[in-house]
Design a protein around this motif. Sequence first.
Motif, short mmCIF file in Angstrom:
data_model
loop_
_atom_site.label_atom_id
_atom_site.label_comp_id
_atom_site.label_asym_id
_atom_site.label_seq_id
_atom_site.Cartn_x
_atom_site.Cartn_y
_atom_site.Cartn_z
N SER A 48 0.87 -1.18 0.00
CA SER A 48 0.00 0.00 0.00
C SER A 48 0.90 1.22 0.00
N THR A 49 0.44 2.29 -0.63
CA THR A 49 1.21 3.53 -0.60
C THR A 49 0.54 4.49 0.36
N THR A 50 1.21 5.57 0.64
CA THR A 50 0.68 6.54 1.60
C THR A 50 -0.41 7.42 1.01
N ASN A 51 -0.61 7.38 -0.30
CA ASN A 51 -1.62 8.25 -0.92
C ASN A 51 -2.85 7.47 -1.37
N ASP A 52 -3.32 6.56 -0.53
CA ASP A 52 -4.54 5.78 -0.80
C ASP A 52 -4.48 5.00 -2.11
N CYS A 53 -3.35 4.44 -2.38
CA CYS A 53 -3.14 3.63 -3.57
C CYS A 53 -2.66 2.25 -3.11
N ILE A 54 -3.05 1.20 -3.85
CA ILE A 54 -2.48 -0.10 -3.56
C ILE A 54 -1.81 -0.60 -4.83
N ILE A 55 -0.84 -1.46 -4.65
CA ILE A 55 -0.13 -2.04 -5.78
C ILE A 55 -0.39 -3.54 -5.76
N LEU A 56 -1.05 -4.03 -6.80
CA LEU A 56 -1.33 -5.45 -6.94
C LEU A 56 -0.42 -6.04 -8.01
N ASN A 57 -0.01 -7.26 -7.78
CA ASN A 57 0.76 -8.00 -8.78
C ASN A 57 -0.23 -8.87 -9.54
N ILE A 58 -0.34 -8.63 -10.83
CA ILE A 58 -1.27 -9.37 -11.67
C ILE A 58 -0.48 -9.92 -12.85
N LYS A 59 -0.38 -11.22 -12.92
CA LYS A 59 0.36 -11.90 -13.99
C LYS A 59 1.79 -11.38 -14.11
N GLY A 60 2.43 -11.12 -12.97
CA GLY A 60 3.82 -10.67 -12.98
C GLY A 60 4.02 -9.19 -13.20
N ASN A 61 2.94 -8.43 -13.32
CA ASN A 61 3.02 -6.98 -13.53
C ASN A 61 2.45 -6.25 -12.34
#
Length: 78
Positions: A48-61
Motif C-alpha cells: 500500500s502507498t501513503t496516498n490511498d493507492c495499492i499495488i497489486l501484482n497481476i500476472k507478474g506486472n
Amino acid sequence: MNKELVLSCQIPDRKSAIIREIKGDVNTVGRLREMGFYEGMIVSKFMSTTNDCIILNIKGNKVYLNDIAAHCILVEIL
C-alpha cells in the motif's frame, strides 16, 4: 464452506487472493476489465502507498489502483 470476501485493499502485504467479484459503477468495472482483472484470477498485494493507492501484482506486472478501484474488487484471501 464459504470463505469471507474482503476488499482488495484489505489483502495483507505480500499475500495472495483470488478475485471472486468485481462490482461498482460501469465505467470503473469496465476499466478494471480492460486492465486484465477478472473473476477467478489470482492476485497478490505488493504494498500500500501513503496516498490511498495499492499495488497489486497481476500476472507478474505491478498495477497501481486508486481507492475507488480497489473497493470494486472483492477477493478471497488464500
